[in-house]
Design a protein around this motif. Sequence first.
Motif, PDB file in Angstrom:
ATOM      1  N   VAL A 332      41.871  32.597  63.140  1.00 58.12           N
ATOM      2  CA  VAL A 332      41.723  32.318  64.586  1.00 58.12           C
ATOM      3  C   VAL A 332      40.724  33.275  65.219  1.00 58.12           C
ATOM      4  O   VAL A 332      39.874  32.901  66.034  1.00 58.12           O
ATOM      5  N   LEU A 333      40.811  34.591  64.719  1.00 57.38           N
ATOM      6  CA  LEU A 333      39.898  35.594  65.254  1.00 57.38           C
ATOM      7  C   LEU A 333      38.458  35.269  64.914  1.00 57.38           C
ATOM      8  O   LEU A 333      37.552  35.445  65.748  1.00 57.38           O
ATOM      9  N   ASP A 334      38.312  34.806  63.668  1.00 60.68           N
ATOM     10  CA  ASP A 334      36.948  34.416  63.287  1.00 60.68           C
ATOM     11  C   ASP A 334      36.451  33.284  64.154  1.00 60.68           C
ATOM     12  O   ASP A 334      35.269  33.236  64.552  1.00 60.68           O
ATOM     13  N   GLY A 335      37.344  32.350  64.486  1.00 57.09           N
ATOM     14  CA  GLY A 335      36.962  31.232  65.352  1.00 57.09           C
ATOM     15  C   GLY A 335      36.580  31.731  66.739  1.00 57.09           C
ATOM     16  O   GLY A 335      35.589  31.293  67.319  1.00 57.09           O
ATOM     17  N   LEU A 340      32.760  33.423  70.745  1.00 53.72           N
ATOM     18  CA  LEU A 340      32.152  34.464  71.576  1.00 53.72           C
ATOM     19  C   LEU A 340      30.694  34.647  71.208  1.00 53.72           C
ATOM     20  O   LEU A 340      29.837  34.897  72.096  1.00 53.72           O
ATOM     21  N   HIS A 341      30.425  34.556  69.940  1.00 53.46           N
ATOM     22  CA  HIS A 341      29.042  34.691  69.521  1.00 53.46           C
ATOM     23  C   HIS A 341      28.191  33.556  70.105  1.00 53.46           C
ATOM     24  O   HIS A 341      27.058  33.778  70.605  1.00 53.46           O
ATOM     25  N   GLY A 342      28.755  32.339  70.103  1.00 46.54           N
ATOM     26  CA  GLY A 342      28.061  31.195  70.680  1.00 46.54           C
ATOM     27  C   GLY A 342      27.919  31.346  72.203  1.00 46.54           C
ATOM     28  O   GLY A 342      26.870  31.015  72.777  1.00 46.54           O
ATOM     29  N   PHE A 343      29.024  31.879  72.766  1.00 50.08           N
ATOM     30  CA  PHE A 343      28.981  32.083  74.207  1.00 50.08           C
ATOM     31  C   PHE A 343      27.966  33.134  74.542  1.00 50.08           C
ATOM     32  O   PHE A 343      27.208  33.024  75.544  1.00 50.08           O
TER      33      PHE A 343
END
Length: 354
Positions: A332-335, A340-343
Amino acid sequence: MGEQPIFTSRAHVFQIDPATKKNWVPAGKQALSISYFYDGTRNSYRIISVDGAKVIINSTVTPNMTFTKTSQKFGQWADSRANTVFGLGFSSEQHLTKFAEKFQEVKEAAKLARDRSQEKTETSSNHSRESSHEIPTSPQASSVNGTDDEKATRPAAIETLLKNDNDRIKLVSAQGSTATNKWEQELQSLGENNARLSIALQESTNNVEHWKKQLLECKEEGDRLRQKIVELEGQCADFTEEKERNTRLSRIVKELEADINEKEQELERLREDVQLIPQLMEQCEDLQKRLQAAENTNKELENKTKSLKSNIEESRHKQGNLKKELTSFLEVLDGKIDELHGFRQGLAKLGMDN
């Protein structure tokens, strides 16, 4: 009167090898009968042995022969007439001894017969010479001389006296008619001497018979003594065996005494060890107490180990669940990180646009 057997024994017969004069050649494959024969006509003795129709031994015993024992069961003698040496192997030492004794007895008898024959020859010769010079005498003078048989059996001293008397008679007869009275007196004296000598001769004959009886008794006593010697030799053999048996038993007793000494030493060591048993028992009780305490401690440790194992299993189970939850959380954290990376990238793009 022909030959008569007087003694018989059995033995293996051998003859000396005529080529080497050293080795013995057997005369037969088995033991043969060996017999002493006496010829009353010739007054001679022979040793004869026959194997079937074959004469193995035909040996005339002479005073010069000698029977020699070369071992306990073997004897031999040389026969110069047959130009050979005979050997006899007996089954026992006793048979050899009897044969040797008989040989010696026959040899002595042959010697005695030869001496008697010589005496008779000499007496006959002397009688012939005296007869050739003898003058006619009265019957009393004839009785003084005696017969040939009497001369052969008279003792030497009596023979000498009779011969001296005869010489004196001849001397008196030669003096002729001048000494007739003196001759008659001398003849009467000689007749009296002859009577006394006849009495002495009779006594000597009786003594000879007595001596013969004593000799026969001595021979019988000798035979009994020989038998006793044989028995004593047998007893000596038994004594030797008993002595050897006692020696073996003494050696066994010494060995047993040595074993007993070793056992006593071992028993002494065991007694010393027995004295240490109370200490060992105390040590053993102490060790048992320690062992009991160790067993109790071990049980406690086993219980603790079981509880630890159960806790470890629970911890492992919980750790597995945590791993699963952590894995799902990381997913879930990776997701979220991706989001967040995409954001962030969106915000960065948006900032650049502005």
